[in-house]
Design a protein around this motif. Sequence first.
Motif, mmCIF file in Angstrom:
data_model
loop_
_atom_site.group_PDB
_atom_site.id
_atom_site.type_symbol
_atom_site.label_atom_id
_atom_site.label_comp_id
_atom_site.label_asym_id
_atom_site.label_seq_id
_atom_site.Cartn_x
_atom_site.Cartn_y
_atom_site.Cartn_z
ATOM 1 N N LEU A 167 1.107 22.345 0.495
ATOM 2 C CA LEU A 167 0.329 22.098 1.724
ATOM 3 C C LEU A 167 1.005 22.701 2.963
ATOM 4 O O LEU A 167 0.378 23.413 3.745
ATOM 5 C CB LEU A 167 0.089 20.590 1.906
ATOM 6 N N ILE A 168 2.305 22.426 3.097
ATOM 7 C CA ILE A 168 3.008 22.932 4.280
ATOM 8 C C ILE A 168 3.027 24.463 4.277
ATOM 9 O O ILE A 168 2.742 25.103 5.289
ATOM 10 C CB ILE A 168 4.461 22.387 4.330
ATOM 11 N N ILE B 269 0.858 -1.185 0.000
ATOM 12 C CA ILE B 269 0.000 0.000 0.000
ATOM 13 C C ILE B 269 0.893 1.234 0.000
ATOM 14 O O ILE B 269 1.651 1.464 0.934
ATOM 15 C CB ILE B 269 -0.979 -0.009 1.192
ATOM 16 N N ASP B 270 0.818 1.966 -1.096
ATOM 17 C CA ASP B 270 1.724 3.099 -1.260
ATOM 18 C C ASP B 270 1.302 4.295 -0.419
ATOM 19 O O ASP B 270 0.124 4.541 -0.239
ATOM 20 C CB ASP B 270 1.727 3.543 -2.727
ATOM 21 N N ASN B 271 2.287 5.015 0.027
ATOM 22 C CA ASN B 271 2.023 6.302 0.651
ATOM 23 C C ASN B 271 2.018 7.368 -0.423
ATOM 24 O O ASN B 271 2.929 7.437 -1.246
ATOM 25 C CB ASN B 271 3.113 6.627 1.680
ATOM 26 N N ARG B 272 0.994 8.195 -0.421
ATOM 27 C CA ARG B 272 0.933 9.279 -1.404
ATOM 28 C C ARG B 272 1.842 10.413 -0.937
ATOM 29 O O ARG B 272 1.991 10.654 0.257
ATOM 30 C CB ARG B 272 -0.499 9.814 -1.519
ATOM 31 N N PRO B 273 2.421 11.115 -1.912
ATOM 32 C CA PRO B 273 3.195 12.297 -1.514
ATOM 33 C C PRO B 273 2.238 13.397 -1.059
ATOM 34 O O PRO B 273 1.077 13.414 -1.486
ATOM 35 C CB PRO B 273 3.905 12.711 -2.802
ATOM 36 N N ILE B 274 2.691 14.303 -0.206
ATOM 37 C CA ILE B 274 1.797 15.395 0.193
ATOM 38 C C ILE B 274 1.677 16.377 -0.972
ATOM 39 O O ILE B 274 2.605 16.540 -1.754
ATOM 40 C CB ILE B 274 2.284 16.131 1.464
ATOM 41 N N PRO B 275 0.500 17.002 -1.107
ATOM 42 C CA PRO B 275 0.326 17.928 -2.230
ATOM 43 C C PRO B 275 1.310 19.099 -2.112
ATOM 44 O O PRO B 275 1.592 19.555 -1.002
ATOM 45 C CB PRO B 275 -1.109 18.442 -2.054
#
Lengths: 192, 67
Positions: B55-56, B46-52
């Motif tokens: 966002l930060i 299950i892949d982790n999506r990169p943060i958009p």
Amino acid sequence: MSENVRQPYNESKKMEIFDREFLPHIRSMYNFAYRLTFDEDDANDLVQETYMKAFRFINSFQEGTNAKAWLFRILKNSFINDFRKKSKEPAKVDYQEVETFYNSDDVDEHITTDLRVETVQDMIGDEVSNALNSLAIDFRTVIILCDLEGFTYEEMAKILDIPIGTVRSRLHRARNLLKDKLKEYANSMGYR
Amino acid sequence: MLYLIIDGQASEDQIKEFSKHMKDCTPCYKHHELEQAIKQTLQAKIDNRPIPPGLIESIKTKIRETV
């Protein structure tokens, strides 16, 4: 929240804690939000809202304690209290009812013992994700927290505001349901 | 107890006891193998999506506006 006699943080200290203890968890937070909402924009909003709340209530966070669990708890509460009302997520299932049902003695173990280790290992990411995503949200959540995020049962109890015993029984049911789903996928793909 | 072991939350005594038990109990051995395979498969596939992007920065901008 205010049982500790502690001076409130000053503004620069707040920013320091925010940057050093909160922001490093943003990718886990975003992925948790996405797995709850299934929508990039909703996940984005939920994470922003959570971080804003975390900053607003930063005085109730004790430096050096478990920031990740603290943040996950805020995110989970934001999702339940504010977010689910606005989003298109279908009406809330009565989890108490679901849990009571699955905790009854007639449903148990070994329903899916014919699922083979090799079959599971051969599955592709989409199949595994779909099986997880098809679970009701409370069951999905415990698997995400335990297996994907590596929280302990004790941390999960705090994040979810439920006793450890309930964490463990919910995880047990969730894993049985997941096995059923994986088995369905395996059958539909003609695996043995 | 199986889940305590799989989830890395069992005590050393519990691990010893269960390992000993598994040697003689095929159903428990198989159940352990399957549960462990499922957990590892979830973690691996299950892949982790990169943060958009942004966002930060957007969070930090909003926070600067509040202080």
